[in-house]
Design a protein around this motif. Structure first.
Motif, PDB file in Angstrom:
ATOM      1  N   LEU A   3       1.011  -1.111  -0.370  1.00  0.00           N
ATOM      2  CA  LEU A   3       0.022  -0.252  -0.174  1.00  0.00           C
ATOM      3  C   LEU A   3       0.780   1.545  -0.116  1.00  0.00           C
ATOM      4  O   LEU A   3       0.207   2.173  -0.317  1.00  0.00           O
ATOM      5  CB  LEU A   3      -0.961  -0.390   1.152  1.00  0.00           C
ATOM      6  CG  LEU A   3      -2.025  -0.725   1.372  1.00  0.00           C
ATOM      7  CD1 LEU A   3      -3.050  -0.996   2.304  1.00  0.00           C
ATOM      8  CD2 LEU A   3      -2.614  -0.647  -0.151  1.00  0.00           C
ATOM      9  N   GLY A   4       1.973   1.522   0.472  1.00  0.00           N
ATOM     10  CA  GLY A   4       3.196   2.573   0.471  1.00  0.00           C
ATOM     11  C   GLY A   4       2.770   3.390   1.814  1.00  0.00           C
ATOM     12  O   GLY A   4       2.192   2.663   2.600  1.00  0.00           O
ATOM     13  N   LYS A   5       3.481   4.164   1.927  1.00  0.00           N
ATOM     14  CA  LYS A   5       3.541   4.710   3.394  1.00  0.00           C
ATOM     15  C   LYS A   5       2.451   5.022   4.167  1.00  0.00           C
ATOM     16  O   LYS A   5       1.872   4.718   4.891  1.00  0.00           O
ATOM     17  CB  LYS A   5       4.067   6.128   3.101  1.00  0.00           C
ATOM     18  CG  LYS A   5       4.811   6.936   4.746  1.00  0.00           C
ATOM     19  CD  LYS A   5       5.635   7.447   5.060  1.00  0.00           C
ATOM     20  CE  LYS A   5       6.170   8.468   6.253  1.00  0.00           C
ATOM     21  NZ  LYS A   5       6.699   9.573   5.888  1.00  0.00           N
ATOM     22  N   HIS A   6       0.918   5.751   3.057  1.00  0.00           N
ATOM     23  CA  HIS A   6       0.462   6.673   4.049  1.00  0.00           C
ATOM     24  C   HIS A   6      -1.189   6.117   2.625  1.00  0.00           C
ATOM     25  O   HIS A   6      -1.544   6.717   2.354  1.00  0.00           O
ATOM     26  CB  HIS A   6      -0.174   7.909   4.475  1.00  0.00           C
ATOM     27  CG  HIS A   6       0.881   8.214   5.344  1.00  0.00           C
ATOM     28  ND1 HIS A   6       0.624   7.469   6.791  1.00  0.00           N
ATOM     29  CD2 HIS A   6       1.679   9.006   6.382  1.00  0.00           C
ATOM     30  CE1 HIS A   6       1.864   8.259   7.721  1.00  0.00           C
ATOM     31  NE2 HIS A   6       2.179   9.057   7.120  1.00  0.00           N
ATOM     32  N   LEU A  55      -1.876  -7.409   4.173  1.00  0.00           N
ATOM     33  CA  LEU A  55      -2.157  -5.836   4.706  1.00  0.00           C
ATOM     34  C   LEU A  55      -0.220  -5.303   5.443  1.00  0.00           C
ATOM     35  O   LEU A  55      -0.152  -6.554   6.667  1.00  0.00           O
ATOM     36  CB  LEU A  55      -3.270  -5.217   5.586  1.00  0.00           C
ATOM     37  CG  LEU A  55      -4.531  -5.002   4.446  1.00  0.00           C
ATOM     38  CD1 LEU A  55      -5.050  -4.344   4.766  1.00  0.00           C
ATOM     39  CD2 LEU A  55      -4.305  -4.035   3.262  1.00  0.00           C
ATOM     40  N   ASP A  56       0.322  -4.349   5.974  1.00  0.00           N
ATOM     41  CA  ASP A  56       0.848  -3.915   6.176  1.00  0.00           C
ATOM     42  C   ASP A  56       1.048  -2.630   7.274  1.00  0.00           C
ATOM     43  O   ASP A  56      -0.406  -1.528   6.914  1.00  0.00           O
ATOM     44  CB  ASP A  56       2.390  -4.071   5.935  1.00  0.00           C
ATOM     45  CG  ASP A  56       2.933  -3.364   4.932  1.00  0.00           C
ATOM     46  OD1 ASP A  56       2.080  -1.858   4.390  1.00  0.00           O
ATOM     47  OD2 ASP A  56       3.543  -3.561   3.789  1.00  0.00           O
ATOM     48  N   GLY A  61      -6.223   2.706   6.788  1.00  0.00           N
ATOM     49  CA  GLY A  61      -7.650   2.455   6.920  1.00  0.00           C
ATOM     50  C   GLY A  61      -8.243   1.520   5.645  1.00  0.00           C
ATOM     51  O   GLY A  61      -7.794   1.920   4.684  1.00  0.00           O
ATOM     52  N   LEU A  62      -9.854   1.151   6.006  1.00  0.00           N
ATOM     53  CA  LEU A  62     -10.146   0.696   4.510  1.00  0.00           C
ATOM     54  C   LEU A  62     -11.599   1.065   4.964  1.00  0.00           C
ATOM     55  O   LEU A  62     -11.957   1.073   6.016  1.00  0.00           O
ATOM     56  CB  LEU A  62     -10.236  -0.976   4.748  1.00  0.00           C
ATOM     57  CG  LEU A  62      -8.960  -1.889   4.704  1.00  0.00           C
ATOM     58  CD1 LEU A  62      -9.116  -2.765   4.717  1.00  0.00           C
ATOM     59  CD2 LEU A  62      -8.731  -1.133   3.167  1.00  0.00           C
ATOM     60  N   GLY A  99       7.062  -1.790  14.674  1.00  0.00           N
ATOM     61  CA  GLY A  99       8.001  -2.536  15.179  1.00  0.00           C
ATOM     62  C   GLY A  99       7.541  -4.072  15.168  1.00  0.00           C
ATOM     63  O   GLY A  99       8.714  -4.975  15.552  1.00  0.00           O
ATOM     64  N   THR A 100       6.989  -4.324  15.974  1.00  0.00           N
ATOM     65  CA  THR A 100       6.226  -6.194  16.755  1.00  0.00           C
ATOM     66  C   THR A 100       6.264  -6.694  15.073  1.00  0.00           C
ATOM     67  O   THR A 100       6.194  -8.662  15.535  1.00  0.00           O
ATOM     68  CB  THR A 100       4.833  -6.139  17.222  1.00  0.00           C
ATOM     69  OG1 THR A 100       3.512  -5.351  16.426  1.00  0.00           O
ATOM     70  CG2 THR A 100       5.866  -4.461  18.439  1.00  0.00           C
ATOM     71  N   GLY A 101       6.018  -6.459  14.169  1.00  0.00           N
ATOM     72  CA  GLY A 101       4.836  -7.433  13.232  1.00  0.00           C
ATOM     73  C   GLY A 101       3.270  -8.245  13.974  1.00  0.00           C
ATOM     74  O   GLY A 101       3.759  -9.286  12.827  1.00  0.00           O
ATOM     75  N   MET A 102       3.216  -7.919  14.134  1.00  0.00           N
ATOM     76  CA  MET A 102       1.805  -8.640  14.962  1.00  0.00           C
ATOM     77  C   MET A 102       0.648  -8.034  14.072  1.00  0.00           C
ATOM     78  O   MET A 102       0.791  -6.665  13.689  1.00  0.00           O
ATOM     79  CB  MET A 102       1.841  -8.231  16.237  1.00  0.00           C
ATOM     80  CG  MET A 102       2.228  -8.450  17.266  1.00  0.00           C
ATOM     81  SD  MET A 102       2.426  -7.995  19.079  1.00  0.00           S
ATOM     82  CE  MET A 102       0.471  -8.773  19.341  1.00  0.00           C
ATOM     83  N   ARG A 103      -0.252  -8.501  14.112  1.00  0.00           N
ATOM     84  CA  ARG A 103      -1.427  -7.923  13.581  1.00  0.00           C
ATOM     85  C   ARG A 103      -2.221  -6.437  14.199  1.00  0.00           C
ATOM     86  O   ARG A 103      -1.854  -6.665  15.445  1.00  0.00           O
ATOM     87  CB  ARG A 103      -2.689  -8.460  13.496  1.00  0.00           C
ATOM     88  CG  ARG A 103      -2.407 -10.347  12.395  1.00  0.00           C
ATOM     89  CD  ARG A 103      -3.349 -11.365  12.481  1.00  0.00           C
ATOM     90  NE  ARG A 103      -4.832 -10.625  12.019  1.00  0.00           N
ATOM     91  CZ  ARG A 103      -5.613 -11.115  11.578  1.00  0.00           C
ATOM     92  NH1 ARG A 103      -6.163 -11.993  12.327  1.00  0.00           N
ATOM     93  NH2 ARG A 103      -6.541 -10.356  11.944  1.00  0.00           N
ATOM     94  N   PRO A 104      -2.482  -5.733  12.893  1.00  0.00           N
ATOM     95  CA  PRO A 104      -3.089  -5.206  13.998  1.00  0.00           C
ATOM     96  C   PRO A 104      -4.148  -4.793  15.375  1.00  0.00           C
ATOM     97  O   PRO A 104      -5.555  -5.952  14.820  1.00  0.00           O
ATOM     98  CB  PRO A 104      -3.381  -3.403  13.219  1.00  0.00           C
ATOM     99  CG  PRO A 104      -3.385  -4.756  11.657  1.00  0.00           C
ATOM    100  CD  PRO A 104      -2.565  -6.306  12.380  1.00  0.00           C
ATOM    101  N   ASP A 105      -4.780  -4.098  16.163  1.00  0.00           N
ATOM    102  CA  ASP A 105      -5.932  -3.650  16.298  1.00  0.00           C
ATOM    103  C   ASP A 105      -7.044  -2.868  14.932  1.00  0.00           C
ATOM    104  O   ASP A 105      -6.337  -1.917  14.895  1.00  0.00           O
ATOM    105  CB  ASP A 105      -5.809  -3.041  17.361  1.00  0.00           C
ATOM    106  CG  ASP A 105      -5.199  -3.935  18.591  1.00  0.00           C
ATOM    107  OD1 ASP A 105      -5.250  -5.181  19.246  1.00  0.00           O
ATOM    108  OD2 ASP A 105      -4.390  -3.105  19.617  1.00  0.00           O
TER     109      ASP A 105
END
Length: 294
Positions: A3-6, A55-56, A61-62, A99-105
């Motif tokens: 997706l790019g930076k933002h 996603l990263d 948002g979506l 930096g955690t690589g965890m899935r987002p809330d």
């Protein structure tokens, strides 16, 4: 998906017709957010899990459209009144842990209700309609539920629900009751009683689906005094819109709802207080949509 930076996106299937990129990109320009972009992605219900997993941290948002507004609910936490009450969301906001690589809330919101409310208020423009009461909602899907919630927000005490699906209509009657409104359901081949006294008429049907109803109203010789919102914006104008206008209604089409649901989406995705948004943002978006629809 990279997706790019933002970056943000609208998901649905089909999605090629969506005007959301036009609206959000116009918003980014008005807010001088050079590092942001917004795109469309064709995602089905079965493909939503894999898409979110791809996603990263570049995803802020979506936006969700058909058929994903209910499908998204297990993926996040309902975070406003209407996503909780209706169990339908059109906005997903991602909260990443650096930096955690965890899935987002994921926080979920329903801005469709606000979009309908503000579109109707803008269309009325302060006109005195105190002699008109209540509303008609055409359709029985997720957008119809948002329309009924919007009618409650606008102080309506009664709603007529015009739809083919009786089971879905019954659910909407139940929703109306929880929102302290009375409700009656009408089949598509009958004219709702006292429709000439209704303040709002909202069609949530897809393109051309409301045309037979418009023909019925014309044959019945109705006089419409309401503000009519058709959530469809193509074809423009629709037969439904043209007929309602000929019968005396003040008519607005779907891009108005889109504009006013996109403004709170934009605020949520960019972490900007909605009160701090430029006062002319709706007009900026309107001009962008009109250019895209030419």
């Amino acid at each position: 998906m990279q997706l790019g930076k933002h970056r943000c996106a609208v998901l649905g299937s089909p999605i090629a017709h969506s005007l959301s990129p036009v609206l959000h990109r116009a918003g980014y320009r008005r807010l001088n957010l050079d590092g942001w972009d917004y795109c469309r992605r064709d995602v089905t219900q079965d493909g939503l899990q894999a898409f979110i997993d791809s996603l990263d941290q570049e995803c802020a948002g979506l936006s969700l459209t058909m058929p994903l507004k209910k499908t998204i609910m297990p993926f996040g936490k309902p975070s406003d009144t209407w996503s909780r009450a209706l169990k339908v969301a059109n906005t997903a906001i991602f909260h990443w842990q650096d930096g955690t690589g965890m899935r987002p809330d994921i926080s979920l919101y329903n801005t469709d209700v606000e979009g309908i409310v503000r579109a109707l208020e803008h269309a009325e423009g302060g006109a005195d309609r105190s002699n008109l009461h209540d509303a008609v909602v055409i359709g029985s899907g997720n957008t119809a539920a948002s329309a009924i919630a919007a009618c409650a927000e606008l102080g309506m005490g009664h709603v007529d629900i015009v739809a083919r699906n009786e089971a879905a209509s019954a659910r909407l009657r139940g929703l109306s009751e929880t929102l302290s409104m009375t409700a009656l359901t009408w089949p598509m081949d009958r004219v709702a009683k006292d429709i000439d006294e209704r303040r709002f008429v909202i069609s949530t049907l897809p393109s051309h689906a409301a045309d037979p109803l418009a023909s019925l109203w014309r044959k019945a010789g109705l006089a419409l005094n309401a503000t009519v919102l058709d959530v469809v914006y193509k074809p423009r104008p629709s037969m439904f819109v043209e007929t309602c206008r000929q019968l005396g209604a003040a008519v607005i089409t779907g891009e108005e709802m889109l504009i006013y649901q996109a403004i709170p989406q934009l605020a949520l995705m960019t972490r900007t207080a909605q009160a701090d948004m430029p006062s002319d943002l709706d007009e900026t978006m309107r001009k962008a949509v009109q250019e895209a629809l030419r």
